[in-house]
Motif scaffolding. Structure first.
Motif, PDB file in Angstrom:
ATOM      1  N   ASP A  69      -6.037  14.174   1.439  1.00 19.50           N
ATOM      2  CA  ASP A  69      -4.972  15.152   1.242  1.00 19.50           C
ATOM      3  C   ASP A  69      -3.935  14.991   2.353  1.00 19.50           C
ATOM      4  O   ASP A  69      -4.049  14.109   3.220  1.00 19.50           O
ATOM      5  CB  ASP A  69      -5.531  16.571   1.189  1.00 19.50           C
ATOM      6  N   ASP A  70      -2.922  15.835   2.331  1.00 23.71           N
ATOM      7  CA  ASP A  70      -1.816  15.698   3.283  1.00 23.71           C
ATOM      8  C   ASP A  70      -2.261  15.930   4.721  1.00 23.71           C
ATOM      9  O   ASP A  70      -1.767  15.288   5.653  1.00 23.71           O
ATOM     10  CB  ASP A  70      -0.690  16.669   2.924  1.00 23.71           C
ATOM     11  N   LEU A  73      -3.978  12.870   5.836  1.00 24.04           N
ATOM     12  CA  LEU A  73      -2.959  11.843   6.079  1.00 24.04           C
ATOM     13  C   LEU A  73      -2.363  11.991   7.469  1.00 24.04           C
ATOM     14  O   LEU A  73      -2.184  11.001   8.185  1.00 24.04           O
ATOM     15  CB  LEU A  73      -1.864  11.931   5.022  1.00 24.04           C
ATOM     16  N   GLU A  74      -2.075  13.216   7.872  1.00 30.59           N
ATOM     17  CA  GLU A  74      -1.525  13.447   9.209  1.00 30.59           C
ATOM     18  C   GLU A  74      -2.524  13.020  10.280  1.00 30.59           C
ATOM     19  O   GLU A  74      -2.139  12.465  11.325  1.00 30.59           O
ATOM     20  CB  GLU A  74      -1.154  14.918   9.379  1.00 30.59           C
ATOM     21  N   LYS A  87       4.405   9.251   4.232  1.00 27.84           N
ATOM     22  CA  LYS A  87       4.180  10.676   4.028  1.00 27.84           C
ATOM     23  C   LYS A  87       3.554  10.988   2.674  1.00 27.84           C
ATOM     24  O   LYS A  87       3.574  12.123   2.218  1.00 27.84           O
ATOM     25  CB  LYS A  87       5.503  11.438   4.170  1.00 27.84           C
ATOM     26  N   ARG A  88       3.002   9.974   2.001  1.00 27.12           N
ATOM     27  CA  ARG A  88       2.441  10.198   0.675  1.00 27.12           C
ATOM     28  C   ARG A  88       0.936   9.932   0.698  1.00 27.12           C
ATOM     29  O   ARG A  88       0.505   8.789   0.822  1.00 27.12           O
ATOM     30  CB  ARG A  88       3.116   9.311  -0.359  1.00 27.12           C
ATOM     31  N   ALA A  89       0.165  11.024   0.592  1.00 27.15           N
ATOM     32  CA  ALA A  89      -1.288  10.869   0.629  1.00 27.15           C
ATOM     33  C   ALA A  89      -1.781  10.000  -0.521  1.00 27.15           C
ATOM     34  O   ALA A  89      -2.801   9.320  -0.403  1.00 27.15           O
ATOM     35  CB  ALA A  89      -1.954  12.242   0.591  1.00 27.15           C
TER      36      ALA A  89
END
Length: 263
Positions: A69-70, A73-74, A87-89
């Motif tokens: 998920d986002d 990803l971060e 920036k795209r999971a």
């Protein structure tokens, strides 16, 4: 949600073959589980790998495939695993490091049965590259991964078994052994080897035939499973139609003949 960190050198000491494959920079740890971070360069790749896992993992030893998920990803960006510009999971997914399994985690804990099921399942989904670099051995038991070419990703030429056996699967072989097979011994081979190992040839033949019957009687809704893997409804229907066709036409005797012809 997973909480990622970089694995320690101690974590990686047990996986010496990873140094040869130059993938350690893409490995993260969540609790006691190690994951390999893969880029979804082609949108189909993640869907195909995840579908292969979802369908096959109750039966065969296949490394888990998961989305991120986002927030995850971060985390990966913060660890330098992926670019902070990404920036795209959906462009990232995870494959559980096969070396991090124990035999107790696996549905098949016997070399002969696991080998038979990997080959039958690879035939079912048209995974042609069932070579030694796409599996590892845990205490002598194989776990497979890398199913991105499955479900006709490379075109209609592989739809029939004739088309499939015109490619690498014509070189699939099983070899009798009394030894405990190790990953490191197989990765020392510089090219691709399509040799698989069994302890008992007759048990292998019986399992190939028996597993084909298990697949034919599976009652799951493949459209639903494909949708869960990320395919849209039309794609899921197309994939489901292929799976139904493939399983109805499974020919275990031909697979046995091809894989045992040198014995």
């Amino acid at each position: 949600m997973k909480t990622f960190q970089r694995p320690s050198q101690e974590d990686l000491l047990s996986y010496q073959e990873l140094q040869d494959r130059k993938i350690t920079e893409k490995i993260v740890k969540d609790g006691e589980t190690l994951w390999y971070v893969k880029m979804n360069y082609n949108e189909d790749i993640k869907k195909r790998e995840k579908l292969a896992y979802l369908i096959g993992s109750p039966w065969a030893n296949i490394a888990e495939v998961d989305d991120i998920d986002d927030i995850e990803l971060e985390q990966l960006a913060g660890l330098g695993i992926v670019s902070s510009d990404n920036k795209r999971a959906k462009d990232i997914y995870l494959v559980r490091l096969a070396q991090s399994y124990s035999v107790a985690d696996l549905p098949q804990r016997d070399l002969t049965l696991a080998t038979a099921r990997e080959l039958v399942y690879s035939l079912l989904v048209r995974r042609r590259d069932a070579h030694q670099k796409n599996r590892v051995y845990i205490s002598g038991v194989p776990i497979s991964f890398d199913y991105h070419v499955a479900f006709l990703q490379e075109g209609e030429g592989l739809r029939t078994e004739d088309g499939f056996y015109s490619r690498e699967p014509k070189d699939w072989r099983v070899k009798m052994t009394e030894q405990t097979i190790s990953t490191q011994s197989l990765l020392s081979f510089s090219g691709y080897s399509y040799t698989h190992f069994v302890h008992d040839l007759e048990v292998y033949k019986q399992e190939v035939q028996g597993f084909c019957e298990v697949i034919r009687t599976d009652k799951r809704n493949y459209v639903q499973v494909a949708t869960t893997a990320g395919f849209n409804r039309d794609e899921a229907t197309t994939v489901s139609t292929f799976i139904e066709e493939s399983r109805n036409n499974l020919n275990p005797l031909r697979l046995i003949q091809v894989t045992t012809q040198d014995l």
